[in-house]
Design an enzyme around this catalytic site. Structure first.
Site, PDB file in Angstrom:
ATOM      1  N   ASN A 147     -28.929  89.652  -1.677  1.00  0.00           N
ATOM      2  CA  ASN A 147     -29.731  90.709  -1.061  1.00  0.00           C
ATOM      3  C   ASN A 147     -31.220  90.380  -1.033  1.00  0.00           C
ATOM      4  OD1 ASN A 147     -30.027  90.968  -3.824  1.00  0.00           O
ATOM      5  ND2 ASN A 147     -29.535  93.139  -3.905  1.00  0.00           N
ATOM      6  N   ARG A 285     -40.179  94.454 -10.224  1.00  0.00           N
ATOM      7  CA  ARG A 285     -39.829  95.286 -11.371  1.00  0.00           C
ATOM      8  C   ARG A 285     -41.038  96.140 -11.727  1.00  0.00           C
ATOM      9  NH1 ARG A 285     -35.614  94.357  -9.811  1.00  0.00           N
ATOM     10  NH2 ARG A 285     -33.800  93.449 -10.864  1.00  0.00           N
ATOM     11  N   GLN A 314     -34.853 103.484 -14.821  1.00  0.00           N
ATOM     12  CA  GLN A 314     -34.184 103.851 -13.585  1.00  0.00           C
ATOM     13  C   GLN A 314     -32.867 104.547 -13.915  1.00  0.00           C
ATOM     14  OE1 GLN A 314     -35.967 100.761 -10.329  1.00  0.00           O
ATOM     15  NE2 GLN A 314     -33.894 100.354 -10.980  1.00  0.00           N
ATOM     16  N   HIS A 333     -34.642 102.896  -5.733  1.00  0.00           N
ATOM     17  CA  HIS A 333     -34.400 101.449  -5.687  1.00  0.00           C
ATOM     18  C   HIS A 333     -33.285 101.149  -4.679  1.00  0.00           C
ATOM     19  CE1 HIS A 333     -34.151  97.504  -8.242  1.00  0.00           C
ATOM     20  NE2 HIS A 333     -34.247  97.269  -6.940  1.00  0.00           N
TER      21      HIS A 333
END
Length: 387
Positions: A147, A285, A314, A333
């Protein structure tokens, strides 16, 4: 037989789709540099389906249960009474995602005596305590490159959204207004700006390539300098360190891994060294930047905008200050979990499991930790107290 615990994000609030906006997603056979896309023996899903949520199960259940293995899928990952913590005691494999990370801390690893493999369905394995994994001989793997382009596209989108002041303009349209002056009072052209990336690996280099047609001046810094022919092709200016880069650009995009040397790197001092009105986009991050330093810089005007889709932890709390700070373009995210990307990282996760269950080597480019040490991509990208 193995027990696999898979931690995925929740299904849509309206339930899993019964149909999709598109009938297919384009197939990607390989990536720049020659790495092939995932090559499992088979898949039990249709590319383009929602695979990354709990009902999607990464398309793994049929494959694993037919072979006699146990699959537990949950989104409940926080606290001592979570499903994850209850299932860890006899888990052989834990699968997680960067978007809904199962934080495999040293304490959790100590409570998982049977754990042998930790897989990231996607890229980025900093939610695993790599030191603890090495000490225990646990293999850590991720679906490298699956990805990366998805994240690069998201980054370019967010750069343009900030510089062109897109989100406030959209809000005026939704509210029924035609407030041109309000829309453009913070809107600029990206053309001729200095744009730089902190790190130029798979994602950072993809961002640089996608930005070149915009007529910008491109900069970067990285622990590994790019080949001279790539610098000439893209017209890149190399900086020896991030401080030189930060002083030199209008837009700074962060693509470094979270390691001890990058944790909290963008603090008040470093952000303060950037020219007034700069933009930061961070799809890497969240802990690479100081959370409150970002808020202060936006409130003071040192930064004209901040965007990204990574938070810590998260998911973040409802009162996380990035939700309400001015001039931001934050998203959950999502950059690396498009339906297109899910087809690749689900296939890659199956490929890793097939190799591990069959006793065959996992691809070197998928390895982060193996044999008690950083390995493969991990040896190139990560650092720990041992390295």
């Amino acid at each position: 037989m193995a027990k696999i615990v898979c931690v995925l994000y929740d299904d849509p609030v309206t339930g899993c789709p019964t149909s999709y906006a598109r009938d297919t997603v384009p197939a990607v056979a390989g990536y720049p540099g020659g790495q092939t896309a995932p090559t499992p023996k088979d898949i039990d899903f249709t590319p383009g389906e929602l695979l990354g949520s709990v009902s999607g199960e990464l398309g793994l259940r049929s494959f694993l249960e037919k072979a006699g293995h146990t699959l537990v899928v949950t989104s409940d990952k926080e606290g001592p009474d979570s499903v994850l913590d209850r299932e860890l005691a006899d888990a052989d494999v834990v699968i997680s995602q960067p978007f809904w990370p199962a934080y495999l801390t040293a304490e959790r690893i100590a409570r998982a005596p049977e754990l042998k493999l930790a897989v990231t369905a996607g890229i980025g394995s900093d939610h695993v305590d790599l030191e603890a994994a090495m000490s225990r001989g646990i293999t850590v793997a991720e679906v490298t490159y699956s990805n990366s382009i998805s994240v690069a596209e998201h980054t370019v989108m967010q750069i343009l959204a900030l510089v062109r002041n897109y989100l406030p303009s959209y809000e005026w349209a939704v509210k029924g207004g035609w407030n041109i002056a309000d829309c453009v009072e913070r809107a600029y052209d990206l053309e001729a700006m200095n744009v730089g990336t902190f790190a130029a690996g798979r994602i950072g280099l993809a961002v640089l390539r996608r930005l070149k047609p915009f007529g910008v001046k491109l900069h970067y810094t990285d622990r590994y300098r790019l080949p001279a022919e790539v610098e000439r092709e893209l017209g890149l200016t190399f900086h020896e360190d991030v401080r030189s880069l930060a002083r030199s650009v209008d837009v700074l995009s962060i693509h470094a891994p979270l390691v001890p040397s990058t944790d909290g790197l963008f603090d008040d001092e470093l952000i303060g060294s950037m020219q007034r009105g700069s933009y930061i986009v961070n799809p890497a991050r969240a802990r690479i930047v100081d959370r409150d330093a970002v808020v202060r810089a936006l409130e003071s005007g040192r930064l004209a905008g901040y965007a990204g889709d990574v938070w810590y932890p998260q998911p973040p709390a409802a009162d996380h200050p990035w939700r309400t700070m001015p001039h931001h373009g934050m998203t959950p995210h999502v950059s690396g979990t498009t339906l297109s990307a899910q087809a690749r990282y689900a296939a890659g996760t199956r490929e890793i499991l097939e190799c591990w269950l069959d006793g065959r080597p996992i691809r070197d480019e998928y390895l982060i930790v193996d044999g008690g040490a950083l390995a493969g991509t991990g040896a190139h990208s990560y650092s720990t107290g041992r390295r």
